[in-house]
Design a protein around this motif. Structure first.
Motif, PDB file in Angstrom:
ATOM      1  N   CYS A 169       0.786  -6.297  -3.626  1.00 13.12           N
ATOM      2  CA  CYS A 169      -0.495  -5.582  -3.583  1.00 13.12           C
ATOM      3  C   CYS A 169      -0.418  -4.417  -2.615  1.00 13.12           C
ATOM      4  O   CYS A 169      -0.061  -4.589  -1.444  1.00 13.12           O
ATOM      5  N   LEU A 170      -0.781  -3.237  -3.103  1.00 13.88           N
ATOM      6  CA  LEU A 170      -0.841  -2.030  -2.284  1.00 13.88           C
ATOM      7  C   LEU A 170      -2.292  -1.592  -2.148  1.00 13.88           C
ATOM      8  O   LEU A 170      -2.997  -1.430  -3.149  1.00 13.88           O
ATOM      9  N   VAL A 171      -2.724  -1.374  -0.901  1.00 15.10           N
ATOM     10  CA  VAL A 171      -4.069  -0.877  -0.630  1.00 15.10           C
ATOM     11  C   VAL A 171      -3.965   0.536  -0.075  1.00 15.10           C
ATOM     12  O   VAL A 171      -3.252   0.776   0.904  1.00 15.10           O
ATOM     13  N   VAL A 172      -4.655   1.459  -0.703  1.00 16.25           N
ATOM     14  CA  VAL A 172      -4.704   2.840  -0.241  1.00 16.25           C
ATOM     15  C   VAL A 172      -6.110   3.123   0.269  1.00 16.25           C
ATOM     16  O   VAL A 172      -7.093   2.863  -0.428  1.00 16.25           O
ATOM     17  N   VAL A 173      -6.195   3.650   1.494  1.00 18.52           N
ATOM     18  CA  VAL A 173      -7.482   3.987   2.094  1.00 18.52           C
ATOM     19  C   VAL A 173      -7.583   5.503   2.176  1.00 18.52           C
ATOM     20  O   VAL A 173      -6.682   6.171   2.683  1.00 18.52           O
ATOM     21  N   THR A 218       1.057   2.468  -9.390  1.00 15.28           N
ATOM     22  CA  THR A 218       1.146   1.097  -8.874  1.00 15.28           C
ATOM     23  C   THR A 218       0.821   0.096  -9.976  1.00 15.28           C
ATOM     24  O   THR A 218       1.548  -0.878 -10.200  1.00 15.28           O
ATOM     25  N   LEU A 219      -0.257   0.335 -10.687  1.00 17.15           N
ATOM     26  CA  LEU A 219      -0.652  -0.553 -11.793  1.00 17.15           C
ATOM     27  C   LEU A 219       0.374  -0.539 -12.918  1.00 17.15           C
ATOM     28  O   LEU A 219       0.650  -1.567 -13.548  1.00 17.15           O
ATOM     29  N   ALA A 220       0.970   0.633 -13.173  1.00 25.22           N
ATOM     30  CA  ALA A 220       1.895   0.782 -14.302  1.00 25.22           C
ATOM     31  C   ALA A 220       3.145  -0.075 -14.149  1.00 25.22           C
ATOM     32  O   ALA A 220       3.759  -0.464 -15.150  1.00 25.22           O
ATOM     33  N   ILE A 221       3.542  -0.385 -12.909  1.00 24.42           N
ATOM     34  CA  ILE A 221       4.734  -1.233 -12.746  1.00 24.42           C
ATOM     35  C   ILE A 221       4.362  -2.700 -12.513  1.00 24.42           C
ATOM     36  O   ILE A 221       5.229  -3.523 -12.226  1.00 24.42           O
ATOM     37  N   GLY A 222       3.074  -3.017 -12.650  1.00 25.67           N
ATOM     38  CA  GLY A 222       2.651  -4.409 -12.597  1.00 25.67           C
ATOM     39  C   GLY A 222       2.180  -4.898 -11.253  1.00 25.67           C
ATOM     40  O   GLY A 222       1.888  -6.088 -11.080  1.00 25.67           O
ATOM     41  N   MET A 223       2.083  -4.000 -10.274  1.00 26.48           N
ATOM     42  CA  MET A 223       1.558  -4.391  -8.967  1.00 26.48           C
ATOM     43  C   MET A 223       0.033  -4.332  -8.969  1.00 26.48           C
ATOM     44  O   MET A 223      -0.576  -3.694  -9.825  1.00 26.48           O
ATOM     45  N   GLU A 224      -0.553  -4.987  -7.967  1.00 24.29           N
ATOM     46  CA  GLU A 224      -1.996  -4.882  -7.773  1.00 24.29           C
ATOM     47  C   GLU A 224      -2.291  -3.636  -6.944  1.00 24.29           C
ATOM     48  O   GLU A 224      -1.624  -3.374  -5.938  1.00 24.29           O
ATOM     49  N   SER A 225      -3.275  -2.865  -7.374  1.00 23.19           N
ATOM     50  CA  SER A 225      -3.658  -1.636  -6.672  1.00 23.19           C
ATOM     51  C   SER A 225      -5.112  -1.721  -6.254  1.00 23.19           C
ATOM     52  O   SER A 225      -5.986  -2.024  -7.070  1.00 23.19           O
ATOM     53  N   ARG A 226      -5.353  -1.443  -4.969  1.00 20.60           N
ATOM     54  CA  ARG A 226      -6.728  -1.361  -4.489  1.00 20.60           C
ATOM     55  C   ARG A 226      -6.896  -0.039  -3.746  1.00 20.60           C
ATOM     56  O   ARG A 226      -6.064   0.319  -2.914  1.00 20.60           O
ATOM     57  N   ALA A 268      -2.849 -11.502   1.212  1.00 20.93           N
ATOM     58  CA  ALA A 268      -2.569 -10.991  -0.137  1.00 20.93           C
ATOM     59  C   ALA A 268      -2.240  -9.501  -0.148  1.00 20.93           C
ATOM     60  O   ALA A 268      -1.754  -8.983  -1.159  1.00 20.93           O
ATOM     61  N   VAL A 269      -2.505  -8.793   0.946  1.00 25.37           N
ATOM     62  CA  VAL A 269      -2.215  -7.361   1.035  1.00 25.37           C
ATOM     63  C   VAL A 269      -0.814  -7.187   1.618  1.00 25.37           C
ATOM     64  O   VAL A 269      -0.536  -7.627   2.732  1.00 25.37           O
ATOM     65  N   ASN A 270       0.052  -6.536   0.872  1.00 19.31           N
ATOM     66  CA  ASN A 270       1.441  -6.361   1.312  1.00 19.31           C
ATOM     67  C   ASN A 270       1.734  -4.963   1.833  1.00 19.31           C
ATOM     68  O   ASN A 270       2.631  -4.775   2.654  1.00 19.31           O
ATOM     69  N   GLY A 271       1.008  -3.967   1.335  1.00 20.57           N
ATOM     70  CA  GLY A 271       1.218  -2.603   1.777  1.00 20.57           C
ATOM     71  C   GLY A 271      -0.098  -1.924   2.078  1.00 20.57           C
ATOM     72  O   GLY A 271      -1.067  -2.072   1.326  1.00 20.57           O
ATOM     73  N   ILE A 272      -0.139  -1.178   3.187  1.00 21.52           N
ATOM     74  CA  ILE A 272      -1.340  -0.424   3.574  1.00 21.52           C
ATOM     75  C   ILE A 272      -0.941   1.034   3.753  1.00 21.52           C
ATOM     76  O   ILE A 272      -0.006   1.343   4.492  1.00 21.52           O
ATOM     77  N   LEU A 273      -1.654   1.910   3.087  1.00 23.53           N
ATOM     78  CA  LEU A 273      -1.417   3.346   3.230  1.00 23.53           C
ATOM     79  C   LEU A 273      -2.749   4.020   3.509  1.00 23.53           C
ATOM     80  O   LEU A 273      -3.705   3.845   2.744  1.00 23.53           O
TER      81      LEU A 273
END
Length: 305
Positions: free
Chosen positions: A38-42, A61-69, A94-99
């Motif tokens: 899961c990648l979260v972009v703020v 992010t969604l196109a490769i099957g990851m969760e995008s928020r 559940a959040v693995n990446g924060i940008l």
């Protein structure tokens, strides 16, 4: 090795291949462990360019099957409110990446905000802990643009039967985002590295010594063709909009930091703008998110990630 000049390094094509590899890895992880990275972009405010970048990041992010928020905050958000949000995301398993999309509004400190992100979730690779890990050769998360640039160079080297060892790499630009991490990556590849900048004496002469020339100064067509050594590899990180005259009046055009048409007469291989380094930046963001996910869940990082 080929002696032809002006070969194009296809960043868009390589990025598409990288995304396909990542898509397969994500599917394998889901099948084996029932988990989804899961990648979260703020994003704070309404900067038009940032809005475009954030939308593209979410789609890919969604196109490769990851969760995008995507969390969109108004310009009036206080720095304290943003820091509290980051603390909550750091704590969310559940959040693995924060940008956090840059630039931030002027009432916020980018350094303070980046420093608040858990280094293990810092998929931009900007946290001082990740910068330190890179500098001393420890595993960590590498900034996306330098990582993508290195991947393109590695692919070009393989294509032309070449190697990094002993090559003189010149990086024009000393930013924390591109110049400095790019230097560290090339040092790890056994290059001799020079970082050039606005105070460098006789910059054209320094550039002419480069077997590998990386331009990252944010100035359109700054690096001239006759600054490029015959047979050099040229990586153009710049993305600049300029106005040109067209048949229907003035229009915007994207150009790099290198005078492409003049430089390709000398370069063995060169990245274009657009479709060079740019597409690799988001692809490497996804790469970093997958790597962060694996490390956080004590799973082996797939080969090549």
């Amino acid at each position: 090795m080929t002696t032809s000049r002006g070969n194009i390094i296809d960043g868009a094509g390589y990025a598409a291949q990288l995304r396909e590899r990542l898509k397969r890895h994500v599917a394998d992880l889901k099948a084996a462990h029932g988990l989804t990275p899961c990648l979260v972009v703020v994003i704070v405010g309404e900067d038009p360019a940032s809005q475009v970048y954030v939308r593209s990041k979410g789609e890919q992010t969604l196109a490769i099957g990851m969760e995008s928020r995507t969390i969109r905050l108004p310009y009036t958000t206080s720095e304290a409110e943003l820091l509290n949000l980051i603390a909550d995301l750091n704590a969310e398993r559940a959040v693995n990446g924060i940008l956090v999309q840059l630039p931030l509004p002027k009432h916020m400190s980018s350094l303070k905000v980046i420093d608040a992100i858990d280094p293990d979730k810092d998929v931009d690779g900007f946290h001082v802990a990740n910068a330190g890990r890179l500098a001393v050769g420890l595993p960590g998360i590498v900034p996306c643009t330098p990582l993508g640039s290195l991947m393109l160079l590695q692919d070009a080297m393989q294509t032309y039967g070449d190697s990094f060892a002993g090559k003189h790499a010149v990086i024009v630009g000393r930013s924390n985002i591109v110049g400095k991490p790019m230097a560290q990556l090339l040092l790890q590849q056994d290059c001799t590295v020079t970082i050039a900048h606005s105070k460098t004496r006789d910059l054209p002469a320094v550039c002419r010594e480069a077997d590998i020339l990386v331009a990252a100064v944010g100035r359109p067509k700054f690096v001239q063709g006759d600054w490029v050594k015959d047979g050099a590899y040229v990586i153009d990180v710049g993305i600049n909009r300029i106005e040109i005259d067209g048949p229907e009046g003035k229009k915007n055009k994207l150009v790099g930091d290198v005078d492409f048409d003049a430089a390709k007469a000398h370069a063995l291989a060169i990245t274009p703008v657009p479709k060079g380094v740019g597409p690799m930046t988001i692809a490497c963001l996804l790469n970093n998110t997958l790597k962060a996910f694996c490390l956080q869940n004590n799973l082996p990082v797939p080969e090549g990630v």
